[in-house]
Design a protein around this motif. Structure first.
Motif, PDB file in Angstrom:
ATOM      1  N   LEU A 193       0.821  -1.288   0.028  1.00  0.00           N
ATOM      2  CA  LEU A 193       0.064   0.178  -0.060  1.00  0.00           C
ATOM      3  C   LEU A 193       0.824   1.155   0.019  1.00  0.00           C
ATOM      4  CD1 LEU A 193      -2.808   1.151   0.266  1.00  0.00           C
ATOM      5  CD2 LEU A 193      -2.654   1.182   2.788  1.00  0.00           C
ATOM      6  N   PHE A 194       1.035   1.971  -1.222  1.00  0.00           N
ATOM      7  CA  PHE A 194       1.983   2.961  -1.325  1.00  0.00           C
ATOM      8  C   PHE A 194       1.352   4.274  -0.984  1.00  0.00           C
ATOM      9  CE2 PHE A 194       4.474  -0.448  -3.734  1.00  0.00           C
ATOM     10  CZ  PHE A 194       5.715  -0.251  -2.928  1.00  0.00           C
ATOM     11  N   HIS A 195       2.051   5.257  -0.642  1.00  0.00           N
ATOM     12  CA  HIS A 195       1.817   6.643  -0.376  1.00  0.00           C
ATOM     13  C   HIS A 195       2.652   7.506  -0.826  1.00  0.00           C
ATOM     14  CE1 HIS A 195      -1.468   4.725   2.155  1.00  0.00           C
ATOM     15  NE2 HIS A 195      -2.304   5.595   1.895  1.00  0.00           N
ATOM     16  N   PHE A 196       2.759   8.872  -0.805  1.00  0.00           N
ATOM     17  CA  PHE A 196       3.633   9.789  -0.702  1.00  0.00           C
ATOM     18  C   PHE A 196       3.924  10.374   0.545  1.00  0.00           C
ATOM     19  CE2 PHE A 196       3.141  10.658  -5.537  1.00  0.00           C
ATOM     20  CZ  PHE A 196       4.557   9.950  -5.782  1.00  0.00           C
ATOM     21  N   ARG A 197       4.730  10.440   1.240  1.00  0.00           N
ATOM     22  CA  ARG A 197       4.926  11.220   2.688  1.00  0.00           C
ATOM     23  C   ARG A 197       5.355  12.560   2.298  1.00  0.00           C
ATOM     24  NH1 ARG A 197       4.460  13.775   6.733  1.00  0.00           N
ATOM     25  NH2 ARG A 197       5.679  13.031   8.620  1.00  0.00           N
ATOM     26  N   THR A 248       7.926  11.776  -0.826  1.00  0.00           N
ATOM     27  CA  THR A 248       8.726  10.650  -0.813  1.00  0.00           C
ATOM     28  C   THR A 248       7.680   9.529  -0.948  1.00  0.00           C
ATOM     29  OG1 THR A 248      10.456  11.570   0.465  1.00  0.00           O
ATOM     30  CG2 THR A 248      10.529   9.387   0.267  1.00  0.00           C
ATOM     31  N   ARG A 249       7.973   8.354  -1.947  1.00  0.00           N
ATOM     32  CA  ARG A 249       7.004   7.235  -1.860  1.00  0.00           C
ATOM     33  C   ARG A 249       7.734   6.303  -0.939  1.00  0.00           C
ATOM     34  NH1 ARG A 249       7.021   3.173  -7.060  1.00  0.00           N
ATOM     35  NH2 ARG A 249       5.221   1.881  -6.598  1.00  0.00           N
ATOM     36  N   CYS A 250       6.352   5.726  -0.173  1.00  0.00           N
ATOM     37  CA  CYS A 250       6.645   4.835   1.115  1.00  0.00           C
ATOM     38  C   CYS A 250       5.396   3.780   1.062  1.00  0.00           C
ATOM     39  CB  CYS A 250       6.976   5.729   2.178  1.00  0.00           C
ATOM     40  SG  CYS A 250       5.306   6.618   2.768  1.00  0.00           S
ATOM     41  N   ASN A 251       5.625   2.761   1.979  1.00  0.00           N
ATOM     42  CA  ASN A 251       4.460   2.094   2.238  1.00  0.00           C
ATOM     43  C   ASN A 251       4.046   1.819   3.795  1.00  0.00           C
ATOM     44  OD1 ASN A 251       6.843   0.466   2.867  1.00  0.00           O
ATOM     45  ND2 ASN A 251       6.023  -1.391   1.845  1.00  0.00           N
TER      46      ASN A 251
END
Length: 366
Positions: free
Chosen positions: A86-90, A106-109
């Motif tokens: 489940l990816f998001h941008f921070r 920054t892309r993260c999960n």
């Protein structure tokens, strides 16, 4: 209005909802095979008896009990990111006076393993008092009844800003860096779980927001205008935005501890007393909730039912819920059954004559 688990015969209504909701509503995509799998997974999830959250997905429908029409949907994913990341941008805003450290995405999960509330949609022709509130809050009563099925943290990915043509200002900027796919295509791929192409195309490192268009930068962390009522309901429940946004429209993700959600804390488990219709409840006192709107749910799983009603009476001194027989039948309740109820605050139109409502009942939320 009655909430119940989705059934196979709801396929046509679910597909109509998927079409109506449009691009950006990634949890319901107009793909028949995808929707059939979603219904099948939901039916299987309600039939399980897990001791901890796994890959269950609970999809509910709001039904007009007189016509049988499906008015809307709402859902809970027990453990987001279980089958795919489940990816998001921070979003990391720059500190005041630190021009050499600009805002970055920054892309993260970060949220893998959390429970997620999703798929809240009320059809345009079915807006009526309390319908959106029932769709939103019923999930929390189900979670309060069956906490072992869910994670300690609950999230909601809110729909970001897009226009009436399905154009997202954020994606219109990002698409040049991601294969130039249109917004409808990327949200469809994300919704159906076909993320291999997106994983290849989306930037893996940090993005500097200074290079964005003003329109894209302005919508980071903002919600679609029709999602504002749903976001207001969640913030009232205790959900908070902590800087994580969607990869495609930059809509915010909000979070809350399960035990800290207002409707979980405020709901009461109680025994049911079924009475004949039009028969008063046992002797009341000032503490009794008589003629107050109650969100009422049984304790079932595959036979779960819930509604908002003025017909039941919560008797806190007796820890007893008095329910008319006709309503008890609709909710699959009997004398001695365990139920859960939540007293609802009076709405504005119950306090004073209703003149004008600046925001309609939530049409769709997240």
């Amino acid at each position: 209005m009655i909430i119940r688990p989705i059934q196979h015969q709801d396929m046509d209504a679910l597909r109509a909802i998927a079409r109506e909701s449009g691009p950006g509503f990634t949890s319901l995509v107009d793909d028949p095979e995808f929707l059939r799998r979603k219904i099948a997974l939901s039916i299987d999830s309600f039939a399980r008896s897990p001791r901890a959250p796994e890959d269950e997905h609970y999809l509910f429908v709001l039904m007009d009990e007189n016509s049988g029409r499906v008015m809307g949907t709402t859902a809970i994913e027990a453990r987001a990111g279980q089958e795919r990341p489940l990816f998001h941008f921070r979003h990391s805003p720059s500190a005041p006076g630190m021009a050499d450290q600009p805002d970055r995405l920054t892309r993260c999960n970060h949220y893998t393993g959390c429970s997620e509330i999703c798929s809240l949609y009320l059809r345009p022709d079915d807006r009526r008092p309390q319908a959106g509130k029932l769709l939103s809050k019923v999930r929390f009563l189900f979670m309060a009844q069956h906490p072992q099925r869910f994670a300690d943290t609950v999230i909601a990915e809110m729909r970001g800003v897009s226009d009436e043509h399905g154009q997202s200002p954020f994606w219109n900027w990002l698409r040049a860096k991601a294969g130039n796919l249109d917004f409808a295509t990327v949200t469809r791929l994300a919704g159906t779980g076909d993320t291999r192409l997106l994983d290849t195309l989306l930037p893996g490192g940090s993005l500097c927001t200074a290079s964005m268009s003003e329109q894209a930068r302005r919508v980071i962390g903002q919600v679609h205008e029709r999602t504002r009522p749903a976001l207001k309901m969640l913030t009232d429940e205790g959900f908070r935005y902590t800087g994580y946004v969607d990869l495609f429209d930059a809509g915010p993700t909000v979070e809350a501890p399960l035990t800290g959600i207002a409707s979980v804390q405020g709901s009461e488990a109680c025994r049911v007393q079924v009475v004949d219709d039009n028969v008063p409840a046992i002797t009341r006192n000032r503490a009794d909730h008589h003629n107050q709107a109650l969100l009422l749910a049984n304790s079932g799983v595959s036979d779960f039912r819930a509604t908002i009603t003025h017909e039941a009476t919560w008797l806190p001194n007796h820890r007893l819920l008095s329910v008319p027989r006709s309503l008890a039948g609709k909710l699959k309740l009997e004398t001695g059954s365990v139920a859960r109820c939540l007293a609802l605050a009076p709405t504005a139109d119950q306090i004073q004559p209703r003149r004008h409502s600046p925001l309609p009942e939530a049409r769709y939320a997240h």
